[in-house]
Design a protein around this motif. Structure first.
Motif, PDB file in Angstrom:
ATOM      1  N   GLY A 129       0.816  -1.216   0.000  1.00  0.00           N
ATOM      2  CA  GLY A 129       0.000   0.000   0.000  1.00  0.00           C
ATOM      3  C   GLY A 129       0.849   1.266   0.000  1.00  0.00           C
ATOM      4  N   LEU A 130       2.037   1.182   0.598  1.00  0.00           N
ATOM      5  CA  LEU A 130       2.935   2.339   0.645  1.00  0.00           C
ATOM      6  C   LEU A 130       3.783   2.454  -0.626  1.00  0.00           C
ATOM      7  CD1 LEU A 130       4.129   2.003   4.361  1.00  0.00           C
ATOM      8  CD2 LEU A 130       2.786   3.893   3.419  1.00  0.00           C
ATOM      9  N   GLY A 131       3.604   1.510  -1.550  1.00  0.00           N
ATOM     10  CA  GLY A 131       4.302   1.601  -2.826  1.00  0.00           C
ATOM     11  C   GLY A 131       5.523   0.710  -2.961  1.00  0.00           C
ATOM     12  N   TYR A 132       5.810  -0.107  -1.957  1.00  0.00           N
ATOM     13  CA  TYR A 132       6.970  -1.011  -2.047  1.00  0.00           C
ATOM     14  C   TYR A 132       6.528  -2.310  -2.703  1.00  0.00           C
ATOM     15  CZ  TYR A 132       9.187   2.268   1.124  1.00  0.00           C
ATOM     16  OH  TYR A 132       9.698   3.401   1.683  1.00  0.00           O
ATOM     17  N   GLN A 133       6.372  -2.258  -4.029  1.00  0.00           N
ATOM     18  CA  GLN A 133       5.858  -3.415  -4.770  1.00  0.00           C
ATOM     19  C   GLN A 133       6.910  -4.526  -4.867  1.00  0.00           C
ATOM     20  OE1 GLN A 133       2.770  -3.685  -5.469  1.00  0.00           O
ATOM     21  NE2 GLN A 133       2.222  -1.588  -4.933  1.00  0.00           N
ATOM     22  N   ALA A 134       8.174  -4.207  -4.629  1.00  0.00           N
ATOM     23  CA  ALA A 134       9.225  -5.217  -4.756  1.00  0.00           C
ATOM     24  C   ALA A 134       9.253  -6.177  -3.564  1.00  0.00           C
ATOM     25  CB  ALA A 134      10.590  -4.547  -4.899  1.00  0.00           C
ATOM     26  N   MET A 158      15.928 -12.084  -3.605  1.00  0.00           N
ATOM     27  CA  MET A 158      16.824 -11.639  -2.539  1.00  0.00           C
ATOM     28  C   MET A 158      16.079 -11.702  -1.202  1.00  0.00           C
ATOM     29  SD  MET A 158      18.615  -7.892  -2.224  1.00  0.00           S
ATOM     30  CE  MET A 158      18.669  -7.790  -4.020  1.00  0.00           C
ATOM     31  N   ARG A 159      16.770 -12.180  -0.175  1.00  0.00           N
ATOM     32  CA  ARG A 159      16.132 -12.221   1.136  1.00  0.00           C
ATOM     33  C   ARG A 159      16.895 -11.319   2.093  1.00  0.00           C
ATOM     34  NH1 ARG A 159      16.089 -16.827   4.010  1.00  0.00           N
ATOM     35  NH2 ARG A 159      18.153 -17.273   3.167  1.00  0.00           N
ATOM     36  N   ALA A 160      16.170 -10.660   2.965  1.00  0.00           N
ATOM     37  CA  ALA A 160      16.793  -9.779   3.946  1.00  0.00           C
ATOM     38  C   ALA A 160      16.166 -10.042   5.300  1.00  0.00           C
ATOM     39  CB  ALA A 160      16.608  -8.325   3.555  1.00  0.00           C
ATOM     40  N   ARG A 161      16.905  -9.687   6.338  1.00  0.00           N
ATOM     41  CA  ARG A 161      16.376  -9.812   7.694  1.00  0.00           C
ATOM     42  C   ARG A 161      16.577  -8.483   8.400  1.00  0.00           C
ATOM     43  NH1 ARG A 161      17.580 -15.159  11.203  1.00  0.00           N
ATOM     44  NH2 ARG A 161      15.843 -15.899   9.932  1.00  0.00           N
ATOM     45  N   VAL A 162      15.496  -7.963   8.963  1.00  0.00           N
ATOM     46  CA  VAL A 162      15.568  -6.718   9.723  1.00  0.00           C
ATOM     47  C   VAL A 162      15.379  -7.048  11.193  1.00  0.00           C
ATOM     48  CG1 VAL A 162      14.554  -4.448  10.092  1.00  0.00           C
ATOM     49  CG2 VAL A 162      14.646  -5.389   7.785  1.00  0.00           C
ATOM     50  N   PHE A 163      16.353  -6.657  12.007  1.00  0.00           N
ATOM     51  CA  PHE A 163      16.285  -6.868  13.451  1.00  0.00           C
ATOM     52  C   PHE A 163      15.801  -5.587  14.122  1.00  0.00           C
ATOM     53  CE2 PHE A 163      19.537  -9.735  11.921  1.00  0.00           C
ATOM     54  CZ  PHE A 163      19.292 -10.902  12.616  1.00  0.00           C
ATOM     55  N   ASP A 190      13.438 -10.345  -7.397  1.00  0.00           N
ATOM     56  CA  ASP A 190      14.785 -10.613  -7.892  1.00  0.00           C
ATOM     57  C   ASP A 190      15.370  -9.484  -8.743  1.00  0.00           C
ATOM     58  OD1 ASP A 190      15.196 -12.915  -6.571  1.00  0.00           O
ATOM     59  OD2 ASP A 190      14.513 -14.238  -8.183  1.00  0.00           O
ATOM     60  N   GLY A 191      14.534  -8.730  -9.463  1.00  0.00           N
ATOM     61  CA  GLY A 191      15.056  -7.685 -10.339  1.00  0.00           C
ATOM     62  C   GLY A 191      15.653  -6.489  -9.595  1.00  0.00           C
ATOM     63  N   GLU A 229      21.669  -2.085  -3.990  1.00  0.00           N
ATOM     64  CA  GLU A 229      21.623  -0.739  -3.393  1.00  0.00           C
ATOM     65  C   GLU A 229      20.191  -0.276  -3.164  1.00  0.00           C
ATOM     66  OE1 GLU A 229      23.936  -0.174  -7.026  1.00  0.00           O
ATOM     67  OE2 GLU A 229      23.765  -2.055  -5.926  1.00  0.00           O
ATOM     68  N   GLN A 230      19.325  -0.528  -4.186  1.00  0.00           N
ATOM     69  CA  GLN A 230      17.933  -0.114  -4.067  1.00  0.00           C
ATOM     70  C   GLN A 230      17.250  -0.874  -2.926  1.00  0.00           C
ATOM     71  OE1 GLN A 230      16.507   2.400  -5.845  1.00  0.00           O
ATOM     72  NE2 GLN A 230      14.816   2.148  -4.403  1.00  0.00           N
ATOM     73  N   ALA A 231      17.511  -2.184  -2.850  1.00  0.00           N
ATOM     74  CA  ALA A 231      16.899  -3.009  -1.799  1.00  0.00           C
ATOM     75  C   ALA A 231      17.331  -2.504  -0.432  1.00  0.00           C
ATOM     76  CB  ALA A 231      17.308  -4.469  -1.986  1.00  0.00           C
TER      77      ALA A 231
END
Lengths: 81, 81
Positions: free
Chosen positions: A27-32, B1-6, B48-49, B53-55
Motif C-alpha cells: 500500500g505504501l508503494g513497495y511493490q518489490a 533476494m532475502r533480507a532480515r531486519v532486526f 529478484d530484479g 543498493e535499491q533493496a
C-alpha cells in the motif's frame, strides 16, 4: 558469552502479522516486497565460566522448553561470542 | 533476494519481558544466565530484479518508518542472499 536464540513460526503456519505488514508495504508503494515473516529473538548472556558445550546444551533446552512452542514454532541457537 | 531486519529496544530502554524470562530461567535452575533481551526480526523477500543498493535503501526506510519505533528501538538491516 553471548548467544542469540531465534524463534519463528514453522513455514507451514500462517503468519497474519507478517502478512499485514506485507500488505501495508504494498500500500505504501513497495511493490518489490514479496513476503514478510515475523519472528522473535532473544539475546542471552551466559556467565563466563560456562563451557561452550554446556551453554549450547542449556540453550537448546531453554529454547525448546521455555522460549518456543515446538508445536508451531522453530528455533535456532547461535553463539555470538 | 532475502533480507532480515532486526528490531530491538535501545539498550537504555527497560525490557520487562526479557527480565521476566530471565527471572523464570533462574527459577528453573539456570543460574548461568545473566541477562535476556527480547527483540523482533522480519524475514523479507525482495523481488529478484531489484538492485542490492535499491533493496538496502528501501529496507532502511521501511525499517525506520514502518517496522521500528526509532524513539525507543534500534534496527539493523541484513541482506541474507
Amino acid at each position: 558469552m553471548r548467544a542469540r536464540v531465534f524463534v519463528s513460526f514453522k513455514s507451514t503456519v500462517l503468519d497474519p502479522q507478517g502478512q499485514t505488514i506485507c500488505n501495508a508495504l504494498h500500500g505504501l508503494g513497495y511493490q518489490a516486497i514479496g513476503n514478510v515473516r515475523q519472528g522473535k529473538f532473544f539475546d542471552i548472556s551466559v556467565a563466563d565460566g560456562t563451557s561452550l558445550e554446556q551453554a549450547r546444551k542449556d540453550l537448546e533446552v531453554i529454547a525448546h522448553e521455555v522460549l518456543a512452542n515446538p508445536v508451531i514454532e522453530d528455533y535456532q541457537v547461535e553463539i555470538l561470542d
